[in-house]
Design a protein around this motif. Sequence first.
Motif, PDB file in Angstrom:
ATOM      1  N   PRO A 346      37.651  49.145  41.292  1.00  0.00           N
ATOM      2  CA  PRO A 346      38.020  49.173  42.702  1.00  0.00           C
ATOM      3  C   PRO A 346      39.508  49.381  42.956  1.00  0.00           C
ATOM      4  CG  PRO A 346      37.556  46.940  41.981  1.00  0.00           C
ATOM      5  CD  PRO A 346      37.234  47.834  40.829  1.00  0.00           C
ATOM      6  N   ILE A 347      40.315  49.202  41.940  1.00  0.00           N
ATOM      7  CA  ILE A 347      41.754  49.139  42.220  1.00  0.00           C
ATOM      8  C   ILE A 347      42.457  50.476  42.096  1.00  0.00           C
ATOM      9  CG2 ILE A 347      42.280  48.464  39.848  1.00  0.00           C
ATOM     10  CD1 ILE A 347      44.402  46.637  41.349  1.00  0.00           C
ATOM     11  N   LEU A 356      45.690  49.119  35.109  1.00  0.00           N
ATOM     12  CA  LEU A 356      46.992  48.543  35.461  1.00  0.00           C
ATOM     13  C   LEU A 356      47.833  48.311  34.208  1.00  0.00           C
ATOM     14  CD1 LEU A 356      46.147  45.797  38.030  1.00  0.00           C
ATOM     15  CD2 LEU A 356      47.630  47.747  38.375  1.00  0.00           C
TER      16      LEU A 356
ATOM     17  N   TYR B 410      37.595  41.382  44.484  1.00  0.00           N
ATOM     18  CA  TYR B 410      36.553  41.631  43.488  1.00  0.00           C
ATOM     19  C   TYR B 410      36.774  40.705  42.303  1.00  0.00           C
ATOM     20  CZ  TYR B 410      36.465  46.098  45.987  1.00  0.00           C
ATOM     21  OH  TYR B 410      36.412  47.062  46.945  1.00  0.00           O
ATOM     22  N   THR B 426      40.578  40.840  41.184  1.00  0.00           N
ATOM     23  CA  THR B 426      41.309  41.879  41.894  1.00  0.00           C
ATOM     24  C   THR B 426      41.584  41.348  43.301  1.00  0.00           C
ATOM     25  OG1 THR B 426      40.219  43.603  40.638  1.00  0.00           O
ATOM     26  CG2 THR B 426      41.218  44.246  42.729  1.00  0.00           C
ATOM     27  N   PRO B 442      43.672  46.702  47.708  1.00  0.00           N
ATOM     28  CA  PRO B 442      43.885  46.006  46.434  1.00  0.00           C
ATOM     29  C   PRO B 442      45.273  46.295  45.866  1.00  0.00           C
ATOM     30  CG  PRO B 442      42.166  47.685  46.205  1.00  0.00           C
ATOM     31  CD  PRO B 442      42.588  47.697  47.628  1.00  0.00           C
ATOM     32  N   GLY B 444      46.410  44.469  42.798  1.00  0.00           N
ATOM     33  CA  GLY B 444      46.564  44.094  41.397  1.00  0.00           C
ATOM     34  C   GLY B 444      45.379  43.310  40.887  1.00  0.00           C
ATOM     35  N   LYS B 445      45.463  42.997  39.618  1.00  0.00           N
ATOM     36  CA  LYS B 445      44.379  42.318  38.936  1.00  0.00           C
ATOM     37  C   LYS B 445      45.012  41.277  38.021  1.00  0.00           C
ATOM     38  CE  LYS B 445      40.377  43.650  36.238  1.00  0.00           C
ATOM     39  NZ  LYS B 445      39.592  44.742  35.725  1.00  0.00           N
TER      40      LYS B 445
END
Lengths: 363, 535
Positions: A346-347, A356, B410, B426, B442, B444-445
């Motif tokens: 999703p990102i 990332l 998420y 996320t 969004p 970052g994670k």
Amino acid sequence: MPHPETWLRPTPSGLFCEPGGFYIDPGRPVERAVVTHGHADHARPGHAAVLATPETLAIMRARMGQGAGATQQPLRYGEALRLGEVTLRLVPAGHVLGSAQVVLEWRGSRAVVSGDYKRQADATCAPFEPVTCDVFVTEATFALPVFRHPPPAQEIAKLLHSLTLFPERTHVVGCYALGKCQRLITLLRAAGWDRPLHLHGAQQTLCRLYEELGVPLGELLPATVANKAALKGAIVLAPPSAIADRWARRLAEPVTAVASGWMRVRQRARTRGVELPLVISDHADWDELNRTIDETGAPEVWVTHGRDDALIHALALRGIRGRALHLIGLGEDEDDALPAEPGASPILAEPGAAPLPAPEATA
Amino acid sequence: MSVAAFAELLERLVFTPGRNAKLALLRDWFATQPDPERGIGLAALTEELVFSVAKPAMIRDLAAGRTDPVLLALSHDYVGDLAETVALIWPERQGVNAPPPLLSEVVEALEVTPKAELPTLIAGWLDTLDSSGRLALIKLITGGLRVGVSGRLARVALAEWSGQPVEALEELWHGIPPPYGPIFDWLEGRAPMPDPRDAPVFRPLMLAHPLEDKDLAALDPAAWRAEWKWDGIRVQLTAGPGGRRIWSRGGEDVSAAFPEILAAMDFHAVLDGELLVIRDGAVAPFADLQQRLNRKTAGPKLQKDHPAGVRLYDLLFDGGEDLRPLPFDARRARLEAWVERHAPPRMDLSAQIAFASVAQLGEVRDGARAASIEGLMLKRADSAYVAGRQKGLWWKWKRDPLSIDAVLMYAQRGHGKRSSFYSDYTFGLWRPDGEGGEELVPIGKAYSGYTDEELGWLDRWIRNHTTGRFGPVREVEKALVLEVIFDAAQLSGRHKSGVALRFPRIARIRTDKPASEADRLENLMAYVESREAVD
């Protein structure tokens, strides 16, 4: 001689045999159903009358109680029965205990509706018997030439080798509660594993039923009451969904295995987070599908569900007419038939972009 | 043992997420495989041995010759990966009695076989293997195993298996080529430790511990030296008569990715420093350096747009002289003199920061806001250069992280012990949706920072507030605020939000704060130090 398409036709409720007045594996409640086997996408609750093998009826009663059919009519393998104008016979399909092909004859024309089937040996059920016919109705779950199931003993050996590598870890094997679970147990017993096997609660009812129906499974213990230490180095059989569930936390550093034909494709296994994929399937693989069709001698093949495009193409190359039925509802609710969708990201702005930046310690 | 045994190892490594489990698999490989198979397999895993004799087109043609084109296309479409499709679809021939090839046979045959005969050779091998073996072989000869085994991990496994210290292995590793016969002879007690002589080997690095408050209080300014902690990657430069290498922190050879640095290494020494992208003397944010990482080569444009440099902070060898036993101050004096004398291009000296008190040093640290600075390094003046992470000799003192309140969007399950927990999050911030409202984007994670208790709480919350599922990912109600801390925020064209966080982690669960009061994207943008978008 009437062509089977004049008396056997796909409807929204399922495959309907007009002169016999019954549906085969109907997806909705009907007056009269003939059920090939007990998996949820073939055996639905709520029919008025159900005809199936005694084993399939027992499985339906165990799974759905009152919903298993207001009246139940058992028919043993090989016994002929007249329904309306049609003669009907059930022949072993080799898929799970009680699974049957439905052999239909009307005015000299014969169609075989095979349900789900496989040709590999399976100690828990009678082996598939090919029946010559005018139309063979087949599944196509694994109808791509990339699906060739290896000998199951080889896959079991992988599991046992992993237990020697990681003797402290619980090996939890995701497997469908009906058929796959009991087959794995017999395969493990045949490979010399005589220690107790541990079962997730969802697997217990059908294992008990299999034993009552004459399939010995050896010592089985519930995995729910055992403590974590007792499960070190144990094999636990659980529904595939349970592996991702909170339940799995009771286990000691689990190695997650899944036994399914889909495990043949690496990416499918990885997106499900499987650590030890075991390619063990209760469906025919590509070679078995083609060999079986050839053995029936059928000039025409109808494909109920699965990868019909590849199979119909391959049949056309050898002069066999193929027809896709696109039956609704088949191939659902069964782990072997339902691979997880690849994970969405999703990102990221676009698919395929790198993840990332990972943290990078520098000192 | 043959390619088949290697294939089984490969398969297990690919599916095994845990480091300890990977180590166990490697130890088993070393213990059970004969020479030279185990060494060749090891070199293939760590990509010290890379073949690219076969192009994907050759493999496709081989499969097309044995199968129906429509079925091959449908299969490729379904599987996705060509190598895997071919491995799976390859029709097994009845009556093939030849045993699968040994790894050593494959390596040898690839060296001597003329190009025109390669397809026949490879097809013959494929006929002897099962699908896992075929996949291993195809990946091996097309040069793309990618199983996530670093050289460092392999050496740790060797050390664990043999009982020899990993530092000793590190130091001779790059001096002995695959299949590492002399190393295995030494590890199994049949021969003394091999001597790599002049070969440009990797020397294990000295590492730092994070500084905690109690250590800070005990710090005597007179006995310690301070430098900036740069946000780049740690490298070791080694050059001499035996050749030149740039080693990463884990002892991987990254020389080919930085040709301009390699060209500047016209000396005989071993140096420790930070690899950075430096433009006109100014260090660029880490995101710039990232464009140069994980590449096999670097073209002229990349070198021009993202020029690499090395900030030097230690001298390990001057010529053949090992300076590592000397105290830090003495090495520093030698380093300064060395830089003065050689003045190598693209390299400069990491400046020392004078300080009279801990309080003063704290002010220096808090005052640093450049994206390229992570904080401070503190080094004990009298300490020798020792391998590994020895407490009390080097400290890293990172500046306080930045923080933002974001909304959980998420969640994904973790791996290994966390495989039943939703542990990867996320999160997003609010921004105008262009229609007069607000939307979450969004940013970052994060998969760390929380306690076990918080993880359990988050997992329950996620399961009870799921609104959608995409394979292993769950979308949740946009209702939970997480305080996320991170080291820096940098512009990025690769992310929907246009911004990437450096090392984000979860600091707190803000059940006290409604999602509508979480931060907005513009709050985060205020943290972005470099306005120039990368990539």
